[in-house]
Write a protein that holds these residues in place. Sequence first.
Motif, PDB file in Angstrom:
ATOM      1  N   SER A 170      -0.557   0.314 -11.569  1.00  0.00           N
ATOM      2  CA  SER A 170      -1.827   0.614 -12.364  1.00  0.00           C
ATOM      3  C   SER A 170      -3.007   0.642 -11.475  1.00  0.00           C
ATOM      4  N   LYS A 171      -3.208  -0.248 -10.662  1.00  0.00           N
ATOM      5  CA  LYS A 171      -4.269  -0.084  -9.497  1.00  0.00           C
ATOM      6  C   LYS A 171      -4.288   0.918  -8.798  1.00  0.00           C
ATOM      7  N   TYR A 172      -2.985   1.412  -8.409  1.00  0.00           N
ATOM      8  CA  TYR A 172      -2.832   2.546  -7.485  1.00  0.00           C
ATOM      9  C   TYR A 172      -3.381   3.639  -8.315  1.00  0.00           C
ATOM     10  N   ILE A 173      -2.932   4.073  -9.487  1.00  0.00           N
ATOM     11  CA  ILE A 173      -3.332   4.950 -10.272  1.00  0.00           C
ATOM     12  C   ILE A 173      -4.716   5.092 -10.595  1.00  0.00           C
ATOM     13  N   GLU A 174      -5.307   3.786 -10.930  1.00  0.00           N
ATOM     14  CA  GLU A 174      -6.789   3.822 -11.052  1.00  0.00           C
ATOM     15  C   GLU A 174      -7.636   4.322  -9.787  1.00  0.00           C
ATOM     16  N   LYS A 175      -6.888   3.978  -8.692  1.00  0.00           N
ATOM     17  CA  LYS A 175      -7.847   4.130  -7.280  1.00  0.00           C
ATOM     18  C   LYS A 175      -7.556   5.794  -7.080  1.00  0.00           C
ATOM     19  N   ASN A 176      -6.596   6.269  -7.408  1.00  0.00           N
ATOM     20  CA  ASN A 176      -6.292   7.552  -6.973  1.00  0.00           C
ATOM     21  C   ASN A 176      -6.149   8.837  -7.790  1.00  0.00           C
ATOM     22  N   TYR A 177      -6.017   8.608  -9.290  1.00  0.00           N
ATOM     23  CA  TYR A 177      -5.964   9.575 -10.022  1.00  0.00           C
ATOM     24  C   TYR A 177      -7.017  10.717 -10.203  1.00  0.00           C
ATOM     25  N   LEU A 178      -8.163  10.398 -10.195  1.00  0.00           N
ATOM     26  CA  LEU A 178      -9.294  11.234 -10.455  1.00  0.00           C
ATOM     27  C   LEU A 178      -9.359  12.239  -8.950  1.00  0.00           C
ATOM     28  N   SER A 179      -9.167  11.673  -7.946  1.00  0.00           N
ATOM     29  CA  SER A 179      -9.364  12.398  -6.652  1.00  0.00           C
ATOM     30  C   SER A 179      -8.088  13.338  -6.411  1.00  0.00           C
ATOM     31  N   TRP A 180      -6.771  12.785  -7.023  1.00  0.00           N
ATOM     32  CA  TRP A 180      -5.835  13.951  -7.021  1.00  0.00           C
ATOM     33  C   TRP A 180      -6.350  15.101  -7.921  1.00  0.00           C
ATOM     34  N   ILE A 181      -6.903  14.966  -9.187  1.00  0.00           N
ATOM     35  CA  ILE A 181      -7.032  16.000  -9.961  1.00  0.00           C
ATOM     36  C   ILE A 181      -8.246  16.794  -9.329  1.00  0.00           C
ATOM     37  N   ARG A 182      -9.248  16.276  -8.709  1.00  0.00           N
ATOM     38  CA  ARG A 182     -10.350  17.005  -7.927  1.00  0.00           C
ATOM     39  C   ARG A 182      -9.881  17.600  -6.789  1.00  0.00           C
ATOM     40  N   ASP A 183      -9.095  16.961  -5.807  1.00  0.00           N
ATOM     41  CA  ASP A 183      -8.795  17.831  -4.507  1.00  0.00           C
ATOM     42  C   ASP A 183      -7.440  18.200  -4.589  1.00  0.00           C
ATOM     43  N   LYS A 184      -6.698  18.152  -5.603  1.00  0.00           N
ATOM     44  CA  LYS A 184      -5.371  18.617  -5.625  1.00  0.00           C
ATOM     45  C   LYS A 184      -4.552  18.148  -4.353  1.00  0.00           C
ATOM     46  N   ASP A 185      -4.491  17.025  -3.966  1.00  0.00           N
ATOM     47  CA  ASP A 185      -3.642  16.781  -3.009  1.00  0.00           C
ATOM     48  C   ASP A 185      -2.837  15.249  -3.286  1.00  0.00           C
ATOM     49  N   GLY A 186      -2.454  15.499  -4.446  1.00  0.00           N
ATOM     50  CA  GLY A 186      -1.689  14.330  -5.018  1.00  0.00           C
ATOM     51  C   GLY A 186      -0.173  14.833  -5.284  1.00  0.00           C
ATOM     52  N   PRO A 187       0.628  14.265  -6.108  1.00  0.00           N
ATOM     53  CA  PRO A 187       2.230  14.615  -6.473  1.00  0.00           C
ATOM     54  C   PRO A 187       1.859  15.579  -7.422  1.00  0.00           C
ATOM     55  N   ILE A 245      10.380   2.994  -5.291  1.00  0.00           N
ATOM     56  CA  ILE A 245      10.405   1.399  -5.755  1.00  0.00           C
ATOM     57  C   ILE A 245      10.863   1.588  -7.115  1.00  0.00           C
ATOM     58  N   TYR A 246      10.437   2.257  -7.937  1.00  0.00           N
ATOM     59  CA  TYR A 246      10.719   2.563  -9.438  1.00  0.00           C
ATOM     60  C   TYR A 246      12.321   2.822  -9.719  1.00  0.00           C
ATOM     61  N   ARG A 247      12.677   3.669  -8.742  1.00  0.00           N
ATOM     62  CA  ARG A 247      14.244   3.902  -8.879  1.00  0.00           C
ATOM     63  C   ARG A 247      15.023   2.889  -8.707  1.00  0.00           C
ATOM     64  N   LYS A 248      14.505   2.062  -7.395  1.00  0.00           N
ATOM     65  CA  LYS A 248      15.255   0.908  -7.020  1.00  0.00           C
ATOM     66  C   LYS A 248      15.256  -0.250  -8.143  1.00  0.00           C
ATOM     67  N   ILE A 249      14.233  -0.362  -8.917  1.00  0.00           N
ATOM     68  CA  ILE A 249      14.014  -1.411  -9.671  1.00  0.00           C
ATOM     69  C   ILE A 249      14.946  -0.939 -11.005  1.00  0.00           C
ATOM     70  N   GLY A 253       0.686  -1.120   0.061  1.00  0.00           N
ATOM     71  CA  GLY A 253      -0.138  -0.127  -0.077  1.00  0.00           C
ATOM     72  C   GLY A 253       0.674   1.242   0.026  1.00  0.00           C
ATOM     73  N   LEU A 254       1.699   1.405  -0.982  1.00  0.00           N
ATOM     74  CA  LEU A 254       2.505   2.417  -1.081  1.00  0.00           C
ATOM     75  C   LEU A 254       1.637   3.877  -1.653  1.00  0.00           C
ATOM     76  N   ASN A 255       2.330   5.148  -1.099  1.00  0.00           N
ATOM     77  CA  ASN A 255       2.062   6.163  -1.461  1.00  0.00           C
ATOM     78  C   ASN A 255       2.826   6.698  -2.877  1.00  0.00           C
ATOM     79  N   TYR A 256       2.579   8.140  -3.262  1.00  0.00           N
ATOM     80  CA  TYR A 256       3.132   8.251  -4.341  1.00  0.00           C
ATOM     81  C   TYR A 256       4.601   8.345  -4.281  1.00  0.00           C
ATOM     82  N   GLU A 257       5.224   9.010  -3.380  1.00  0.00           N
ATOM     83  CA  GLU A 257       6.503   9.073  -2.894  1.00  0.00           C
ATOM     84  C   GLU A 257       7.204   7.759  -3.046  1.00  0.00           C
TER      85      GLU A 257
END
Length: 517
Positions: A192-209, A157-161, A148-152
């Motif tokens: 992909s699941k993480y983006i699907e779950k959070n993307y629209l709320s980031w756009i709406r609430d401006k609380d994302g990365p 994880i991406y950098r590690k990989i 259950g990672l956050n955007y940071e």
Amino acid sequence: MENITILWADDEIDLLKPQLMFLEKKGYEVITVTNGYDALEECDERNDIDVVFLDESMPGITGLETLSKIKAKRQHLPVVMITKNEAENVMEEALGAQITDYLIKPVNPNQILLTLKKIVDNKRLVREKTSSDYQQEFRQIFMEINSGLNYEEWVDIYRKIINWEIKLDESNSSGMWDILSDQKSEANAAFSKYIEKNYLSWIRDKDGPVMSNDLLRSKVFPKMDSDAPTILLLLDNLRYDQWRMLEPIFNEFYRTEEEDYFYSILPTSTQYSRNAIFAGLMPSEIEQYYPTWWKNDNDEGGKNLHEHDFLTELIGRTIRKELKFDYVKVTNANHAKQLNDNILNHLNNDFTVIVYNFIDMLSHARTEMEVLKELAGDEKAYRSLTRSWFRNSQLWEALQQAAEKGAQLFVTTDHGTIRVKTPSRVIGDRDTTTNLRYKVGKNLQYDRKDVLDVRDPKHAKLPRPNVSSTFIFAKEDKYFLYPNNYNYYNNYYRNTFQHGGISLEEIICPVVRMSPR
């Protein structure tokens, strides 16, 4: 240990029996000769010689003469010079002729063994250590992906990989590639699941990365230097792994001050993400405020023709002071030469934006040209091709001049790309867009598990070309195909680099601040 063959040339070879016996007990095969002529003959007749030990002072032809003749025929064969002579000019000449190492007589067995470990066993030891280290971290990465990672944390994880991907490539740890590839696929599925779950709320609430539309306001404008010109270099399609390949070249003239990131908006394509960067607005806002400058996918004409205008408006709204700036777009060799010729003039500005399209052109050309498919068949080759281009580019020449004049440099992109491998069927009407990683259309039919669908585009702050338009974004390594000519296009596009959808590679973008050395 695999069989290693040593050729040892020394006119006093009989005095070296203890060293030779020591090596043979360690499993090395040693061929001995007493002069340079015989050494050259052995090199001509045998292809299995792995390393040459060469006495510097021999009758007939000297060690240095023998060395030059060996290198003329077998440039990459490692040669160790053994000498009684510590004279500086002898060592300089030997080093200039590309010896791999040198030893001073008398040599003891442990010195020889250490040299062989460095030369012959080094790659094997690095490979084994790298594989072992990745195996140890594999489980840790696996647990993090599913925690259950956050955007940071997803950036970490991406950098590690990517770090492991580059390490395994450099050490030729081919046994681990499939395991890492599977782990990267697992990470993209979870992301992909993480983006699907959070993307629209980031756009709406401006609380994302920080996303494309806030990149300049958040990451660039606050860090501009009033005492030095600032250059923002946007390399279209630059992925984080490609940045890692370019950074050592940049570091010859620039010091990395800060390596940061932002998330590209959806679609991860030039038309949407780059316009959002320079306008400081989401696409539906651009359409609202600048309707004559925005074009939807199926509209006629270029989709990124007003970036300079958008930037002018954004600077006027944001900085609210007299800022001397310029915008340069490079899309061909002539533009590149003009940039190189004029770079010093651009440094009279406070702020210069350079948009460089080479990597984007490379990915599209790779899709079209069979020879480039061979040259950039996978991520490792794609990275190598990018590095080779940059090292020899007019762009790098221009940036060296800028560094010498004290310019601060930001390097970033608008989105990345992913190598697509898995087809996903889509049915749409004739007005449906042709993109492989996202589609806009009416009455689209698709596999729900393969996509994030946005049925009301305004929720993602996207324009709505038609009252019933839906956006769909491909997840992971999927690419959209229509049923007609399915097999042909399936084979044509598989393993090509595409963008527009949802993956770590497309969404997580580098933004790096550098100062001149």
